[in-house]
Structure formats: C-alpha cells, structure tokens
Design a protein around this motif. Structure first.
Motif, PDB file in Angstrom:
ATOM      1  N   VAL A 159      10.057  23.590  38.342  1.00 48.28           N
ATOM      2  CA  VAL A 159      10.592  23.058  39.440  1.00 48.28           C
ATOM      3  C   VAL A 159      10.311  22.265  40.311  1.00 48.28           C
ATOM      4  O   VAL A 159       9.288  22.201  40.894  1.00 48.28           O
ATOM      5  CB  VAL A 159      11.054  24.667  40.236  1.00 48.28           C
ATOM      6  N   TRP A 160      11.072  21.106  40.576  1.00 51.38           N
ATOM      7  CA  TRP A 160      10.446  19.989  41.198  1.00 51.38           C
ATOM      8  C   TRP A 160      11.405  19.680  42.658  1.00 51.38           C
ATOM      9  O   TRP A 160      12.499  20.113  42.267  1.00 51.38           O
ATOM     10  CB  TRP A 160      10.370  18.615  40.589  1.00 51.38           C
ATOM     11  N   GLY A 161      10.774  19.004  43.589  1.00 53.14           N
ATOM     12  CA  GLY A 161      11.548  18.938  44.841  1.00 53.14           C
ATOM     13  C   GLY A 161      10.878  17.530  45.366  1.00 53.14           C
ATOM     14  O   GLY A 161      10.097  17.082  45.106  1.00 53.14           O
ATOM     15  N   ALA A 162      11.877  17.085  45.946  1.00 50.37           N
ATOM     16  CA  ALA A 162      11.635  15.561  46.782  1.00 50.37           C
ATOM     17  C   ALA A 162      12.273  15.480  48.276  1.00 50.37           C
ATOM     18  O   ALA A 162      13.594  15.857  47.980  1.00 50.37           O
ATOM     19  CB  ALA A 162      11.974  14.623  45.694  1.00 50.37           C
ATOM     20  N   VAL A 163      11.691  15.042  48.896  1.00 46.74           N
ATOM     21  CA  VAL A 163      12.364  14.770  50.356  1.00 46.74           C
ATOM     22  C   VAL A 163      12.015  13.402  50.742  1.00 46.74           C
ATOM     23  O   VAL A 163      11.212  12.706  50.492  1.00 46.74           O
ATOM     24  CB  VAL A 163      11.712  15.654  51.639  1.00 46.74           C
ATOM     25  N   HIS A 164      13.307  12.746  51.173  1.00 51.90           N
ATOM     26  CA  HIS A 164      13.295  11.541  51.654  1.00 51.90           C
ATOM     27  C   HIS A 164      14.002  11.476  52.968  1.00 51.90           C
ATOM     28  O   HIS A 164      15.271  11.427  52.734  1.00 51.90           O
ATOM     29  CB  HIS A 164      13.786  10.332  50.387  1.00 51.90           C
ATOM     30  N   GLN A 165      13.532  11.092  53.845  1.00 58.54           N
ATOM     31  CA  GLN A 165      14.015  10.795  55.291  1.00 58.54           C
ATOM     32  C   GLN A 165      14.816  12.120  55.523  1.00 58.54           C
ATOM     33  O   GLN A 165      14.289  13.243  55.868  1.00 58.54           O
ATOM     34  CB  GLN A 165      14.867   9.637  55.362  1.00 58.54           C
TER      35      GLN A 165
END
Length: 376
Positions: A159-165
C-alpha cells in the motif's frame, strides 16, 4: 472486487481485548475473527516521516500485532509540523526509536521491529522477510521502485502513499493479484521534474488524510473486507476537499521483475560522488568547486563550507553563462537530496562543463560526515 483475507485469525481475544475493540468488531462484516486477523498481521512501514507518523499510530491503535519500521533519519525541528509521532524532545533521536516509543505506548501488545538503516537493494530482502504486507511512505522515487520490486519478489502487497504540497495519492500494488506500481508508472520522472517536500512543501493535514487511507487499505487486505484499491488510485485535493479515482490495468508488455537493480541509476541519478569520498578528497587537499543549487532560504539553514550558491533556476535560465563563470577546479554539485543537483549537472554538461553530484545531497553529508550540521 473483494479479495481473500491476507492472514489467518490469531488466538481468541481476551475479555479485555474484546472490550477494547468492541466498536470495530461490531462493524458489519467484521466481527471478532477480523480483529484476530489484524492481531496476527505483520506489517512493515517504510519511512517514519510525514506519512509514517500518520500510519504508525493508527496501525498500533487498530491492533496490528507486529509492526516493523525502517528509516535511517533523525528527528529535525522542521519535521515536527507534519511528523507528529515525534515531539520536540525527540529532536536528534533516530526516528525509528521515537516512532517505536509512540507505537508501544498505543499498543501494549504490539511487537515492534525497528530497522535504523536506509532500505537498499542489498538489505531489502532481509528487511521484508517475515512481513505480510508493506506500507510505503517513502519520499523519493528510487525507494518507491525498490519497495515495489522487493515486495513483488516476496509475493506480498504494497500500500503506497504520496503527498505533494496540498494533494495526495494512495494506491495498492500487488503482482500476485493485479497491477503494480510499475504498471501505473513504468518509468520514473526525469530528475528534478518533481519537487521534493523540502522544495515544494507539504500540508501537514494531508499526511493525515493519506495515512488514514493507507491504514484502511491495510485493514481491508488483512481481513478480506471491502474492495481494495487494486487497479485504482485515489487522489485527494485538500484545497477543494474533493476526491477522484484513476483506474489502470496490468501492462501486458511490462517486463517481469526478476531481481533488484541500481535504483538511483534507474531513476537517472548518475555521475555521483559519495559524501565520504568527497570528504576524504577534500581532507587530502584536492581542490573542488562546490556548487550549491538550492534556494537562499535553504542555505540560511545549512550549507557546505566553501560552496557557491547558484539556485537551480539561475542555472536553468543560463547554463552556459554559469559554466563560464565557475572556477576551473573539478565540479561537485550539491542540493538537499541530490535531485536538483542532477538536473543542474545535465545542463552544465551540455554547456561544456562536466561535474559530479553529491550523492544524497547535504542531507547525506550531515548524516554520514558531519552530524553537527542541521537537517531539514
């Protein structure tokens, strides 16, 4: 579609645990068997930063029985707004130690396994061994591809997550059941085209939104309830408050994963010099031009002694002009993590001035050479 439960139920719940998880077990389709599966599950969390800080407390309080944490970083003051698993008193401590303390405080029966090391192609098989699934909260593309490939070889889901701004994404990669991260992103973006958290910033609350969705996926996988995000990515925009979905399928022409590779090279991070090697050469009296391509506000926090500050935007506007004005000593280009430095290296090489990138940037220098320097 629903998938079979990832793990078998663990031992019967004791009366105090039945009371503790009563609000969960009464959910439709859940019950005590599902909670016993959660108790038996072994989950590895990659990264104890912004997403790790959101994921780890939820895993512990949800009753996951074994939680692994892999991170080689230390807590810095600039981490605290979005990494609330750490406190001001933890500044300077290894993040895995601070995170483990919080996990143990929330889950008195949790087995915590810590790995105070950077995940690499050399240690990934050892670290992933014995876990049922991975939650990837890493913040760089080489690690994301490494985690995905290592999990594919191990036969477990990620399970992958990413946050940008002010936005974020969550997805599920599982080669045994459907498409993977590589099917969605067959090739990484060119170095320097995606700003890091330090460059672009990250809304602290967005880490909480994405982290909560990641733990929800882990619960669904372990218990066999609901519909996992297999072949779907959820995107969230904090400014509008909206969600949307992107569907994708397995790439029939995608090459199979048969082993782990050099992920820095795969992501276009080449022509590097390690902090230890540069330090040794400088101490031996070798002359280098150290070009810092970060922003002035970053240099106000920390800089490499003797470096010249020329922000990447200046290099991009006039690489030939910058190349002409630099001294004739061998060139080493520096930034926070090495991504912007690689962009500058390519531009300056095209202008006739070859150079090397400080591998891992100032972050690696402060970790490997001079721990007294602040990290951000």
């Amino acid at each position: 579609m629903a998938l079979p439960p990832l793990v078998e139920p663990g031992p019967d719940l004791t009366p105090d645990r039945v009371a503790r998880y009563a609000r969960t077990t009464q959910l439709p389709g859940f019950g005590t068997d599902a909670q016993r599966r959660v108790r038996a599950a072994r989950v590895l969390v990659v990264g104890a930063g912004g997403l790790g800080s959101a994921v780890l407390p939820l895993l512990a309080s949800s009753g996951f029985g074994t939680i692994g944490i892999v991170d080689d970083d230390r807590v810095e003051p600039s981490n605290l707004p979005r990494q609330n698993i750490h406190t001001p008193a933890d500044v300077g401590r290894p993040k895995v130690e601070s995170a483990a303390d919080t996990v143990r405080a929330l889950g008195d029966e949790v087995e915590v396994r810590i790995f105070a090391e950077r995940l690499s192609a050399d240690n990934a098989e050892r670290i992933l061994s014995g876990f049922d699934l991975v939650l990837d909260g890493s913040d760089n593309f080489p690690t994301r591809y490494l985690v995905d490939d290592a999990a594919t070889l191990a036969g477990i889901p990620v399970v992958w997550g990413a946050v940008h701004q002010t936005g974020g994404q969550v997805g599920l990669s599982w080669s045994a059941q459907g498409p993977t991260y590589r099917d969605l992103f067959p090739v990484p973006p060119a170095p320097g085209t995606v700003a890091s958290c330090a460059e672009a910033g990250a809304l602290p609350s967005e880490c909480g939104v994405v982290g909560a969705l990641m733990v929800g996926e882990a619960v669904k996988l372990v218990t066999g309830t609901g519909t996992p995000l297999l072949g779907r990515v959820v995107l969230h925009d904090a400014l509008s408050g909206g969600f949307r979905e992107l569907a994708y399928e397995r790439d029939p022409e995608g090459p199979p994963v048969t082993g782990l590779i050099d992920y820095d090279l795969f992501c276009g991070i080449t022509d590097t010099i390690s902090p230890a090697e540069l330090d040794a050469r400088l101490r031996a009296g070798e002359a280098y031009t150290l070009l810092d391509v970060r922003e002035p506000w970053e240099a106000d926090i920390v800089e490499l002694p003797g470096s010249l500050l020329v922000p990447l935007g200046v290099v991009q506007r006039d690489p030939a002009g910058v190349a002409e004005r630099l001294p004739g000593d061998p060139l080493v280009i520096v930034c926070h993590h090495g991504i912007r430095a690689e962009t500058a290296r390519v531009l300056l090489a095209e202008a006739g001035l070859p150079g090397l990138v400080l591998a891992g940037g100032l972050d690696a220098w402060s970790r490997d050479v001079d721990p007294s320097l602040p990290r951000y």
